[in-house]
Write an enzyme that holds these catalytic residues in place. Structure first.
Site, PDB file in Angstrom:
ATOM      1  N   SER A 118      10.238 -19.800  30.697  1.00 54.98           N
ATOM      2  CA  SER A 118      10.478 -18.546  29.999  1.00 54.98           C
ATOM      3  C   SER A 118      10.359 -18.689  28.478  1.00 54.98           C
ATOM      4  O   SER A 118       9.285 -18.985  27.971  1.00 54.98           O
ATOM      5  CB  SER A 118      11.850 -17.994  30.396  1.00 54.98           C
ATOM      6  N   ASP A 260       7.893 -12.547  25.682  1.00 51.74           N
ATOM      7  CA  ASP A 260       8.214 -13.970  25.658  1.00 51.74           C
ATOM      8  C   ASP A 260       7.211 -14.730  26.521  1.00 51.74           C
ATOM      9  O   ASP A 260       6.244 -14.159  27.020  1.00 51.74           O
ATOM     10  CB  ASP A 260       9.657 -14.223  26.092  1.00 51.74           C
ATOM     11  N   ASP A 262       6.927 -15.937  29.509  1.00 50.16           N
ATOM     12  CA  ASP A 262       6.533 -15.504  30.855  1.00 50.16           C
ATOM     13  C   ASP A 262       6.545 -13.986  30.989  1.00 50.16           C
ATOM     14  O   ASP A 262       6.397 -13.453  32.078  1.00 50.16           O
ATOM     15  CB  ASP A 262       7.407 -16.153  31.925  1.00 50.16           C
ATOM     16  N   ASP A 264       8.707 -11.611  30.902  1.00 50.83           N
ATOM     17  CA  ASP A 264       9.704 -10.828  31.627  1.00 50.83           C
ATOM     18  C   ASP A 264      10.701 -10.175  30.672  1.00 50.83           C
ATOM     19  O   ASP A 264      11.624  -9.484  31.101  1.00 50.83           O
ATOM     20  CB  ASP A 264      10.425 -11.662  32.688  1.00 50.83           C
TER      21      ASP A 264
END
Length: 466
Positions: A118, A260, A262, A264
């Protein structure tokens, strides 16, 4: 190596999963190739034991990743572990975490796996697991994976040679996700005439995100879209929105969107260069949905990190705010349990449960852009939805964890500070579930006063946990 020879370091770990999957430094426990193979085998073994409508030979797992260098190693190790348990694997390459949840459902896979840490720097990586329904797996399944990896000799559970699984790559996954995201934007509107600065954090969305907004008609200026394996989240993306804010002003854009690693989570910027965090995105969305009768139970789910100003503004508008523990999985859990359809975190995880099963930065941004179009308002006007109560957040790196109440003097210190706040603020301290950090949040009317309190707590904890 059998599990009977697991090192003492592994034994001490007690568990693999944190608040958002398994995470750690690449090539260090638990993110080593041999451990990842075992994790893949454990997941595969559980999936083979579960009952599905599909024939066992058709059981497949979708694996996606972000742009970290270690993603190649982990991808192959995971696929090997799953194949060895007779599970077929479909690799989709770099794709946002919510895209894997979507593809898992639509491709009728029995599970989806995201290889990503992440917002963490490139040297970290992680594994997030989705069930066949596109939601992250239960804690019960996490514990069973841990048990199999740490206590069982998985080699004794392997199927016959003729039942080994296959791995293949899916080439059109990015196009599928782009169409999916665009379908959440009102059909009667476009983004024609809108100029957007987009920061993809050199991460998983570097290809798909620009296409989503461009295909809806926007002029898109892209930052952080040149990943090299080590520059993901490196002074770009949702954790570092200042560069985006400067670019919005420079290019006279209508709005900035920062994802960010990833994708999400999302942080936005108004046309004046002011940062719009997750709390404000939630407020904008909740008020708009309530006005149109779309906010289920007139309720918004937030976390303990959300600003008190959000709660007050929502209550004034007749919207109930339910607060849960920090972590988007706890937000989703509460939403599913009680039939709510909007929730999220100040950090930018925004969940529209009518559209997606987890935080989706692109869909959250599209939702705000839709409000701008439908109300004909600028981002700065929408963002003035509430007044923040001053907050100070300190992220302190620590060498060890222990129950806070077990630290001598901690309870007395917090009680002393809360007494000084006299009901006009709060203290919230927690360990991060994804990195060796303890977060100290103090909220109150006077910024100087709460900064002093936050420093006092941080200094105490640094001494006790270093």
């Amino acid at each position: 190596m059998t599990n009977k020879k697991v090192s003492k370091v592994e034994k001490k770990s007690a568990k693999l999963f944190g608040t958002d999957g398994i995470r750690g430094t690449a090539n260090q426990y638990p993110m080593t190739a041999d451990m990842v193979v075992k994790i893949g085998q454990a997941i595969g073994y559980i999936l083979q034991k579960q009952k599905y409508n599909a024939h066992p030979s058709l059981r497949k797992v979708v694996i996606g990743k972000d742009t970290r260098l270690s993603g190649y190693m982990i991808e192959q190790a995971l696929a090997s572990g799953l194949n060895s348990m007779g599970v077929h694997v479909q690799l989709v390459g770099p794709l946002p975490t919510p895209g894997i949840g979507y593809l898992t459902r639509t491709m009728r896979a029995v599970a989806g796996i995201v290889i990503s840490a992440s917002h963490n720097p490139f040297h970290d990586n992680g594994i997030k697991v989705f069930g066949a329904d596109g939601f992250k797996i239960s804690e019960e399944m996490e514990r069973e994976i841990e048990r199999l990896v740490l206590e069982e000799d998985l080699n004794t559970l392997l199927p016959p040679s003729k039942d080994i699984g296959r791995t293949r790559r899916i080439d059109d996954s990015q196009g599928r996700y782009i169409v999916y995201c665009k379908s959440t934007f009102p059909l009667e509107y476009t983004l024609d005439g809108m100029r957007i600065v987009l920061d993809t954090a050199n991460g998983a969305s570097y290809k798909v995100a620009p296409s989503i907004f461009q295909e809806l008609g926007a002029e898109v200026i892209v930052l952080g879209d040149d990943p090299n394996g080590i520059n993901i989240n490196d002074k770009v993306g949702a954790l570092y929105p200042q560069k985006l804010a400067e670019a919005v002003v420079q290019y006279r854009a209508d709005v900035g969107i920062s994802l960010d690693g990833d994708a999400d989570r999302v942080i936005m910027v108004d046309e004046k260069g002011q940062i719009v965090n997750g709390d404000r995105i939630l407020a904008i969305s909740a008020l708009h949905m309530k006005e149109r009768g779309l906010l289920k139970n007139n309720t918004l789910v937030a976390t303990q990190m959300s600003n008190f100003g959000l709660e007050k503004a929502m209550n004034d508008a007749g919207i109930k705010v339910v607060k849960v523990g920090v972590g988007d999985k706890y937000v989703v859990e509460e939403m599913r349990k009680n039939g709510y359809n909007l929730g999220g975190e100040q950090s930018g995880h925004i969940i529209f449960l009518d559209h997606t099963t987890t935080g989706d930065g692109c869909i959250a941004a599209l939702s705000v852009l839709a409000v701008m179009k439908q109300t004909n308002k600028k981002m700065s006007d929408l963002a003035r939805v509430f007044d923040d109560m001053p907050q100070v957040l300190i992220n302190l790196r620590v060498k060890r964890r222990m129950e806070l109440d077990e630290i001598k003097g901690y309870h007395d210190l917090i009680a002393h500070i809360e007494k000084k706040l006299a009901g006009n603020g709060r203290v919230f301290v927690r360990f991060s579930g994804t990195e060796p950090v303890i977060r100290v949040l103090v909220e109150g009317k006077d910024k100087t006063e709460i900064s002093h309190y936050a420093d006092e707590i941080a200094a105490f904890l640094e001494k006790e946990l270093s």
